[in-house]
Write an enzyme that holds these catalytic residues in place. Structure first.
Site, PDB file in Angstrom:
ATOM      1  N   ASP A 151      24.554  33.238  10.147  1.00  0.00           N
ATOM      2  CA  ASP A 151      25.335  32.028   9.886  1.00  0.00           C
ATOM      3  C   ASP A 151      25.984  32.209   8.507  1.00  0.00           C
ATOM      4  O   ASP A 151      25.931  33.305   7.914  1.00  0.00           O
ATOM      5  CB  ASP A 151      24.473  30.760  10.000  1.00  0.00           C
ATOM      6  CG  ASP A 151      23.455  30.606   8.881  1.00  0.00           C
ATOM      7  OD1 ASP A 151      23.335  31.518   8.028  1.00  0.00           O
ATOM      8  OD2 ASP A 151      22.782  29.563   8.849  1.00  0.00           O
ATOM      9  N   CYS A 163      20.007  34.392   8.203  1.00  0.00           N
ATOM     10  CA  CYS A 163      20.474  33.072   7.774  1.00  0.00           C
ATOM     11  C   CYS A 163      19.967  32.866   6.346  1.00  0.00           C
ATOM     12  O   CYS A 163      19.580  33.833   5.681  1.00  0.00           O
ATOM     13  CB  CYS A 163      20.036  31.968   8.734  1.00  0.00           C
ATOM     14  SG  CYS A 163      18.269  31.694   8.900  1.00  0.00           S
ATOM     15  N   THR A 175      17.261  31.304   5.075  1.00  0.00           N
ATOM     16  CA  THR A 175      15.833  31.604   4.933  1.00  0.00           C
ATOM     17  C   THR A 175      15.315  32.596   5.961  1.00  0.00           C
ATOM     18  O   THR A 175      14.222  33.141   5.785  1.00  0.00           O
ATOM     19  CB  THR A 175      15.006  30.315   5.111  1.00  0.00           C
ATOM     20  OG1 THR A 175      15.271  29.798   6.424  1.00  0.00           O
ATOM     21  CG2 THR A 175      15.356  29.274   4.056  1.00  0.00           C
ATOM     22  N   HIS A 229       2.785  46.970  15.673  1.00  0.00           N
ATOM     23  CA  HIS A 229       1.843  46.123  16.414  1.00  0.00           C
ATOM     24  C   HIS A 229       2.518  45.141  17.366  1.00  0.00           C
ATOM     25  O   HIS A 229       1.911  44.741  18.352  1.00  0.00           O
ATOM     26  CB  HIS A 229       0.970  45.319  15.436  1.00  0.00           C
ATOM     27  CG  HIS A 229      -0.095  46.146  14.776  1.00  0.00           C
ATOM     28  ND1 HIS A 229      -1.186  45.604  14.149  1.00  0.00           N
ATOM     29  CD2 HIS A 229      -0.222  47.491  14.654  1.00  0.00           C
ATOM     30  CE1 HIS A 229      -1.951  46.574  13.658  1.00  0.00           C
ATOM     31  NE2 HIS A 229      -1.383  47.729  13.941  1.00  0.00           N
ATOM     32  N   HIS A 242      -1.980  47.098  21.584  1.00  0.00           N
ATOM     33  CA  HIS A 242      -0.908  46.195  21.146  1.00  0.00           C
ATOM     34  C   HIS A 242       0.030  45.847  22.298  1.00  0.00           C
ATOM     35  O   HIS A 242       0.583  44.747  22.339  1.00  0.00           O
ATOM     36  CB  HIS A 242      -0.145  46.818  19.974  1.00  0.00           C
ATOM     37  CG  HIS A 242      -1.030  47.157  18.820  1.00  0.00           C
ATOM     38  ND1 HIS A 242      -1.711  46.200  18.116  1.00  0.00           N
ATOM     39  CD2 HIS A 242      -1.398  48.356  18.299  1.00  0.00           C
ATOM     40  CE1 HIS A 242      -2.445  46.784  17.185  1.00  0.00           C
ATOM     41  NE2 HIS A 242      -2.277  48.089  17.278  1.00  0.00           N
TER      42      HIS A 242
HETATM   43  C1  RB5 Z   1      22.060  26.730   6.304  1.00  0.00           C
HETATM   44  O1  RB5 Z   1      22.277  25.950   5.176  1.00  0.00           O
HETATM   45  C2  RB5 Z   1      20.581  27.032   6.444  1.00  0.00           C
HETATM   46  O2  RB5 Z   1      19.900  25.914   6.895  1.00  0.00           O
HETATM   47  C3  RB5 Z   1      20.363  28.197   7.384  1.00  0.00           C
HETATM   48  O3  RB5 Z   1      21.049  29.313   6.917  1.00  0.00           O
HETATM   49  C4  RB5 Z   1      18.928  28.654   7.568  1.00  0.00           C
HETATM   50  O4  RB5 Z   1      18.298  28.846   6.355  1.00  0.00           O
HETATM   51  C5  RB5 Z   1      18.123  27.870   8.504  1.00  0.00           C
HETATM   52  O5  RB5 Z   1      16.958  28.175   8.788  1.00  0.00           O
END
Ligand code: RB5
Length: 141
Positions: free
Chosen positions: A8, A65, A67, A98, A133
């Site tokens: 994203d 993304c 996080t 694994h 596994h």
């Molecule tokens: C976008 O702002 C953010 O929410 C997305 O990139 C991600 O971290 C979601 O899990």
């Protein structure tokens, strides 16, 4: 290896770095988007990458993304997708040995580019150990 790569807006910059690394390593990286910094919804790109993997159009997938959490949650809703969110090399290696992870998730706002490159190198070069596994991952679906 054919590798579908999606992000994203929160993972766009790291996706560019990862695609360049894949090329350097001799892999065939396919960018499924997003393609600019406009705000988008990460599940759409998780679906595109997982579709490529489950249909056999790609051997593995990489999702980025902010996080890595949202991408991993969305990816793991798909049958036969084993997505691993990794922020260091040890879990990248173990997710292959694994868990036979077929999708790697990284958070651009969590993991710097140097560590991310090491994660990708390790993840792509580590084989699945099989054996006990395999029995365990067969219990997933
Ligand atoms: C976008 O702002 C953010 O929410 C997305 O990139 C991600 O971290 C979601 O899990």
């Amino acid at each position: 290896m054919k590798i579908a790569v999606g992000s994203d807006h929160g993972g766009l910059a790291l996706k560019t770095i990862v695609l360049a690394l894949l090329q350097e390593l001799g892999h065939d990286g396919e960018d499924v988007g997003c393609f600019d910094t406009d705000s988008v919804d990460y599940p759409q790109f998780a679906d595109l990458v997982c579709g490529k993997v489950t249909s056999g159009q790609a051997d593995k997938g990489i999702l980025i993304c902010g996080t890595g959490i949202g991408m991993s949650m969305a990816a793991n809703r798909h049958d036969n997708i084993r997505a691993a969110l990794c922020s260091e090399q040890y879990t990248a290696r173990m997710s292959r040995e694994h868990n036979d992870a077929n999708v790697l998730c990284i958070g651009e706002r969590v993991t710097g580019p140097g560590i991310a490159e090491e994660i990708v190198r390790t993840w792509l070069s580590t084989p699945f150990n099989g054996g006990r596994h395999l029995r365990r991952i067969e219990l997933f679906n």
